[in-house]
Structure formats: C-alpha cells, structure tokens
Design a protein around this motif. Structure first.
Motif, PDB file in Angstrom:
ATOM      1  N   ALA A  20       0.822  -1.224   0.000  1.00 29.73           N
ATOM      2  CA  ALA A  20       0.000   0.000   0.000  1.00 29.73           C
ATOM      3  C   ALA A  20       0.855   1.273   0.000  1.00 29.73           C
ATOM      4  O   ALA A  20       1.976   1.272   0.503  1.00 29.73           O
ATOM      5  N   PRO A  21       0.285   2.348  -0.525  1.00 32.77           N
ATOM      6  CA  PRO A  21       0.963   3.644  -0.361  1.00 32.77           C
ATOM      7  C   PRO A  21       0.791   4.114   1.081  1.00 32.77           C
ATOM      8  O   PRO A  21      -0.320   4.085   1.603  1.00 32.77           O
ATOM      9  N   MET A  22       1.868   4.518   1.726  1.00 36.64           N
ATOM     10  CA  MET A  22       1.760   5.056   3.093  1.00 36.64           C
ATOM     11  C   MET A  22       2.697   6.246   3.215  1.00 36.64           C
ATOM     12  O   MET A  22       3.931   6.091   3.248  1.00 36.64           O
ATOM     13  N   ALA A  23       2.102   7.434   3.273  1.00 38.14           N
ATOM     14  CA  ALA A  23       2.889   8.660   3.347  1.00 38.14           C
ATOM     15  C   ALA A  23       3.803   8.618   4.563  1.00 38.14           C
ATOM     16  O   ALA A  23       3.382   8.269   5.667  1.00 38.14           O
ATOM     17  N   GLY A  24       5.063   8.944   4.340  1.00 37.88           N
ATOM     18  CA  GLY A  24       6.029   8.958   5.428  1.00 37.88           C
ATOM     19  C   GLY A  24       6.661   7.595   5.702  1.00 37.88           C
ATOM     20  O   GLY A  24       7.546   7.489   6.557  1.00 37.88           O
ATOM     21  N   ALA A  41      -8.684  -5.640  -2.687  1.00 39.30           N
ATOM     22  CA  ALA A  41      -9.274  -5.355  -1.372  1.00 39.30           C
ATOM     23  C   ALA A  41      -8.176  -4.902  -0.418  1.00 39.30           C
ATOM     24  O   ALA A  41      -7.073  -5.448  -0.421  1.00 39.30           O
ATOM     25  N   ASN A  42      -8.504  -3.926   0.390  1.00 38.28           N
ATOM     26  CA  ASN A  42      -7.511  -3.376   1.320  1.00 38.28           C
ATOM     27  C   ASN A  42      -8.153  -3.086   2.675  1.00 38.28           C
ATOM     28  O   ASN A  42      -9.283  -2.632   2.752  1.00 38.28           O
ATOM     29  N   GLY A  43      -7.356  -3.353   3.713  1.00 32.91           N
ATOM     30  CA  GLY A  43      -7.777  -3.019   5.073  1.00 32.91           C
ATOM     31  C   GLY A  43      -7.612  -4.182   6.029  1.00 32.91           C
ATOM     32  O   GLY A  43      -8.163  -5.258   5.807  1.00 32.91           O
ATOM     33  N   GLY A  44      -6.807  -3.946   7.072  1.00 34.89           N
ATOM     34  CA  GLY A  44      -6.736  -4.890   8.174  1.00 34.89           C
ATOM     35  C   GLY A  44      -6.005  -6.193   7.933  1.00 34.89           C
ATOM     36  O   GLY A  44      -6.236  -7.162   8.658  1.00 34.89           O
ATOM     37  N   VAL A  45      -5.105  -6.233   6.949  1.00 33.11           N
ATOM     38  CA  VAL A  45      -4.336  -7.474   6.746  1.00 33.11           C
ATOM     39  C   VAL A  45      -3.032  -7.388   7.541  1.00 33.11           C
ATOM     40  O   VAL A  45      -2.118  -6.641   7.173  1.00 33.11           O
ATOM     41  N   VAL A  58      -7.338   3.458  -9.558  1.00 33.74           N
ATOM     42  CA  VAL A  58      -7.964   4.374  -8.605  1.00 33.74           C
ATOM     43  C   VAL A  58      -8.019   3.691  -7.242  1.00 33.74           C
ATOM     44  O   VAL A  58      -8.270   2.489  -7.150  1.00 33.74           O
ATOM     45  N   LYS A  59      -7.773   4.461  -6.189  1.00 33.60           N
ATOM     46  CA  LYS A  59      -7.895   3.910  -4.827  1.00 33.60           C
ATOM     47  C   LYS A  59      -8.956   4.716  -4.083  1.00 33.60           C
ATOM     48  O   LYS A  59      -8.848   5.931  -3.971  1.00 33.60           O
ATOM     49  N   ILE A  60      -9.959   4.010  -3.604  1.00 34.79           N
ATOM     50  CA  ILE A  60     -11.072   4.680  -2.922  1.00 34.79           C
ATOM     51  C   ILE A  60     -11.270   4.105  -1.517  1.00 34.79           C
ATOM     52  O   ILE A  60     -10.651   3.108  -1.153  1.00 34.79           O
ATOM     53  N   GLY A  91      -1.080  -2.623   4.047  1.00 34.57           N
ATOM     54  CA  GLY A  91      -0.511  -1.377   4.547  1.00 34.57           C
ATOM     55  C   GLY A  91       0.325  -1.619   5.788  1.00 34.57           C
ATOM     56  O   GLY A  91       1.445  -2.134   5.723  1.00 34.57           O
ATOM     57  N   ARG A  92      -0.249  -1.295   6.948  1.00 36.06           N
ATOM     58  CA  ARG A  92       0.526  -1.366   8.185  1.00 36.06           C
ATOM     59  C   ARG A  92       1.064  -2.754   8.482  1.00 36.06           C
ATOM     60  O   ARG A  92       2.111  -2.902   9.112  1.00 36.06           O
ATOM     61  N   GLY A  93       0.368  -3.774   8.002  1.00 40.59           N
ATOM     62  CA  GLY A  93       0.838  -5.158   8.203  1.00 40.59           C
ATOM     63  C   GLY A  93       2.200  -5.391   7.571  1.00 40.59           C
ATOM     64  O   GLY A  93       2.978  -6.237   8.033  1.00 40.59           O
ATOM     65  N   ILE A 146       2.969   5.214  -9.355  1.00 40.48           N
ATOM     66  CA  ILE A 146       3.042   6.523  -8.691  1.00 40.48           C
ATOM     67  C   ILE A 146       1.618   6.982  -8.409  1.00 40.48           C
ATOM     68  O   ILE A 146       0.753   6.936  -9.293  1.00 40.48           O
ATOM     69  N   GLN A 147       1.385   7.347  -7.150  1.00 41.93           N
ATOM     70  CA  GLN A 147       0.034   7.787  -6.784  1.00 41.93           C
ATOM     71  C   GLN A 147      -0.026   9.307  -6.784  1.00 41.93           C
ATOM     72  O   GLN A 147       0.787   9.962  -6.126  1.00 41.93           O
ATOM     73  N   ILE A 148      -0.997   9.862  -7.498  1.00 36.84           N
ATOM     74  CA  ILE A 148      -1.144  11.319  -7.522  1.00 36.84           C
ATOM     75  C   ILE A 148      -2.479  11.713  -6.886  1.00 36.84           C
ATOM     76  O   ILE A 148      -3.410  10.914  -6.830  1.00 36.84           O
TER      77      ILE A 148
HETATM   78  C1  LIG Z   1       0.724   6.456   7.872  1.00 32.97           C
HETATM   79  C2  LIG Z   1      -0.195   6.140   6.717  1.00 32.97           C
HETATM   80  C3  LIG Z   1      -0.055   6.850   5.554  1.00 32.97           C
HETATM   81  C4  LIG Z   1      -0.912   6.592   4.465  1.00 32.97           C
HETATM   82  N1  LIG Z   1      -0.720   7.263   3.291  1.00 32.97           N
HETATM   83  C5  LIG Z   1      -1.499   6.947   2.206  1.00 32.97           C
HETATM   84  C6  LIG Z   1      -1.260   7.540   0.936  1.00 32.97           C
HETATM   85  O1  LIG Z   1      -0.331   8.333   0.748  1.00 32.97           O
HETATM   86  N2  LIG Z   1      -2.100   7.197  -0.072  1.00 32.97           N
HETATM   87  C7  LIG Z   1      -3.126   6.299   0.084  1.00 32.97           C
HETATM   88  O2  LIG Z   1      -3.854   6.019  -0.860  1.00 32.97           O
HETATM   89  N3  LIG Z   1      -3.341   5.712   1.264  1.00 32.97           N
HETATM   90  C8  LIG Z   1      -2.553   5.996   2.319  1.00 32.97           C
HETATM   91  N4  LIG Z   1      -2.739   5.337   3.488  1.00 32.97           N
HETATM   92  C9  LIG Z   1      -3.773   4.291   3.582  1.00 32.97           C
HETATM   93  C10 LIG Z   1      -3.178   2.909   3.267  1.00 32.97           C
HETATM   94  O3  LIG Z   1      -2.743   2.843   1.931  1.00 32.97           O
HETATM   95  C11 LIG Z   1      -4.229   1.823   3.517  1.00 32.97           C
HETATM   96  O4  LIG Z   1      -5.334   2.080   2.692  1.00 32.97           O
HETATM   97  C12 LIG Z   1      -4.684   1.782   4.963  1.00 32.97           C
HETATM   98  O5  LIG Z   1      -3.588   1.840   5.850  1.00 32.97           O
HETATM   99  C13 LIG Z   1      -5.510   0.522   5.238  1.00 32.97           C
HETATM  100  O6  LIG Z   1      -4.719  -0.618   5.047  1.00 32.97           O
HETATM  101  P1  LIG Z   1      -4.116  -1.438   6.290  1.00 32.97           P
HETATM  102  O7  LIG Z   1      -5.272  -1.698   7.207  1.00 32.97           O
HETATM  103  O8  LIG Z   1      -3.542  -2.679   5.643  1.00 32.97           O
HETATM  104  O9  LIG Z   1      -3.069  -0.579   6.929  1.00 32.97           O
HETATM  105  C14 LIG Z   1      -1.918   5.591   4.582  1.00 32.97           C
HETATM  106  C15 LIG Z   1      -2.029   4.880   5.762  1.00 32.97           C
HETATM  107  C16 LIG Z   1      -1.186   5.134   6.813  1.00 32.97           C
HETATM  108  C17 LIG Z   1      -1.343   4.320   8.087  1.00 32.97           C
END
Ligand SMILES: Cc1cc2nc3c(=O)[nH]c(=O)nc-3n(C[C@H](O)[C@H](O)[C@H](O)COP(=O)(O)O)c2cc1C
Length: 314
Positions: free
Chosen positions: A20-24, A203-207, A142-144, A228-230, A74-76
């Motif tokens: 997943a994209p995760m800012a920072g 599908a995304n969330g909670g893995v 697209v990510k929603i 993501g966080r997983g 690249i996510q915009i």
């Molecule tokens: C610190 C952090 C930064 C995130 N940054 C982005 C981002 O830049 N773009 C995006 O689409 N989602 C972002 N997300 C959301 C994740 O991509 C993901 O949708 C969300 O964490 C749920 O997935 P998870 O439960 O597996 O962590 C971010 C999530 C976290 C925790």
C-alpha cells in the motif's frame, strides 16, 4: 490466498499482493527492500499533481523508483482534471507504467481542497479526472474508500464509474473517511463492487497476518490484496502469502533498509525516518524496551546498525 498474475491494462503484475501507499513510510528506501520480498506492485505515497507541475526537489524524492520502476505505481492526488492529466504526462512520470489516483485520503488539509476522499462526494468530477488521466496513455488505477461516514457505501457506484471512465484497476479500502485506518473492514461493500465490474478489484484493510489476507479474499471475492501497516509490522508477510522462504533474515532486511536510507537522505533525516519504523519492527518482541530506547537516541547510522546487529541474532 490464491496467488495470480493480474493484467492492469497493458501492464502485467507478477502477482496480486500489493504494498500500500503510506505517506512517510513507503519511500524508496523502504519500497526497495520490501519489493525484494515479492510484492507484485508497490505504490509511492500520494504526490500532489499540481506540485508535479510546479516542479521542485521534493518531487524527485517522492517519485524516485531507482531500479524498481516496473513494480512501482506513482500515486497522484488533486481534483482538477486537466492538472491531473498534465501530471501523468509530466517528465517525472515518464518511466512509470501505472498511475494511481488517490480518492481516499482522509486528511483535512487534502479533503478541504476537494482532493482525496472529498472526491467520493462528486462522482461526476471523479469520472472527469479519470477520463482525462486516461488520455495520457498511462494505465490508470484508482484507490477509494467505501465512503465518508459510518453507513456510507459508494464502493459499487465508484467501481462501475471508474471502469466506465477507463480505469484499469480499482483498490477499495473497506473503511469510511471518518474511521481513518482503524475499525472493521466492510467486506460486503467490496464484494458488491467486485461483482459489478470486470476490471481487477483489490481489497484493502486490516491485513496483518496471512489468515487476514485469506479472509479478506474469501469474503470479498477480490482479485488481490493490498497490505498497509501489516507490511511494516511483518516485513515477510508477502513472502509468507507467496509460500516462499524469504532470501534474507529480519536482521538483513532492517540493515538493508538502513543502508538504503543512508544512500537516499542526509544522515539526520534518514535517522529520523528510521525511528518511525522501530516500533513496527520490534512489535511483540520480548525485552525490547532497552533496545528501542537505544535506537531512539542513536544519532548516526553506524551506531544504529551496531545496535540492530547486537540485538538481533538473525
Ligand atoms: C501512515 C499512513 C499513511 C498513508 N498514506 C497513504 C497515501 O499516501 N495514499 C493512500 O492512498 N493511502 C494511504 N494510506 C492508507 C493505506 O494505503 C491503507 O489504505 C490503509 O492503511 C488501510 O490498510 P491497512 O489496514 O492494511 O493498513 C496511509 C495509511 C497510513 C497508516
């Protein structure tokens, strides 16, 4: 989960497990080492489309993909269709095959501008953005989220709209804006969306475990998962899902991550970036209080590597 290759327009991913994209967090230094564990595709953090048009050094850092151009989307973000298309066509994105549009960011700064998850209230504008970006010739994804507040479910409507507008894949984070990143994932909303379109649905969330991925796939019928966080807490979760023995140990993973940070950022910045990962890397491990304290107070890479090397036997 069933591992399979996915067609994202003209792009073919090796498998259906995405980082997943995760800012920072998911900057180049982390993605480089994470991709070695097998992800089919990774994503940069959200990058402002207008920022790409204005130029600047921050962009170079955000979109840098090194040797991993093929496996990095690249996510915009933004809400002006023409600027979004120009961003797709900009020099910064010239080597990138997949461009992802952020329609899920909950952060007030982004939302107030009508960007990110604010687009979930304006399906016409969202469609215009996708159609305009598709003209760039990139494979647009697209990510929603499932909506803004509890009880919302726009996933099906947006999946159909995205497909009709020319998107090649949609990722659905099964939570609403107000939930940010916690709480239950709406399996049903993702399932209904998946059943309504032909393009791949991720599908995304909670893995956090392989069992979570199996459940998400089973309950939604999705084509793949995004983690993501997983992926921060278990650097080998993708390898486990692929049924592969990782080529390296946790110690080697972390040391590689540090080396990548060292080559990418000035020392002070790199150290600060690494500190964000400390709690994830050592979550659940016994007797870590002391080592975490040492890592949080280390001011240079050599010292940080020494602490890791002493603490982790493998
Ligand atoms: C610190 C952090 C930064 C995130 N940054 C982005 C981002 O830049 N773009 C995006 O689409 N989602 C972002 N997300 C959301 C994740 O991509 C993901 O949708 C969300 O964490 C749920 O997935 P998870 O439960 O597996 O962590 C971010 C999530 C976290 C925790």
């Amino acid at each position: 989960m069933k591992v399979k290759s996915l067609a994202i327009g003209s792009y073919q991913s090796d498998n259906n497990i995405f980082l997943a994209p995760m800012a920072g967090y998911t900057d180049y230094p982390f993605r480089e080492v994470a991709l070695k564990t097998g992800y089919g595709l990774s994503f940069t953090e959200l990058v402002s489309a207008k920022g790409l048009l204005y130029g600047g050094r921050a962009n170079d850092e955000l979109v840098f993909c090194g040797q991993d151009k093929k496996r990095t989307a690249i996510q915009i973000f933004g809400s002006d269709p023409y600027s979004m298309r120009c961003a797709c066509e900009s020099e910064y994105l010239k080597d990138c095959q997949v461009v992802d549009i952020n329609m899920g960011c909950p952060v007030p700064k982004v939302f107030k501008n009508g960007d990110g998850s604010a687009l979930l209230t304006n399906v016409k504008k969202a469609s215009e953005i996708i159609k305009e970006c598709v003209k760039s010739g990139k494979n647009i994804t697209v990510k929603i989220r499932t909506g803004l507040k509890k009880g919302d479910d726009v996933a099906r409507e947006y999946a159909v709209m995205a497909e009709d507008s020319g998107a090649k894949l949609i990722t659905i984070h099964g939570r609403v804006r107000e939930a940010y990143y916690s709480g239950e994932v709406d399996f049903e909303a993702i399932k209904k969306a998946k059943e309504s379109v032909k393009i791949p649905v991720i599908a995304n969330g909670g893995v956090f475990t392989t069992a979570d991925a199996d459940e998400l796939m089973e309950k939604t019928g999705a084509d793949g998962v995004m983690i993501g966080r997983g992926a921060l807490g278990d650097p080998f979760i993708c390898a486990k899902l692929l049924g592969k023995q990782p080529d390296f140990t946790l110690k080697e993973f972390i040391l590689q991550h540090i080396d990548n940070l060292r080559s990418f950022y000035p020392e002070r910045r790199g150290i600060l970036e690494f500190r964000k990962f400390v709690s994830y890397y050592f979550r659940g491990a016994p007797n870590v209080k002391d080592v975490k304290m040492q890592l949080f107070s280390s001011e240079d890479f050599d010292k940080t590597k020494e602490i890791i090397s002493t603490f982790l036997t493998k």
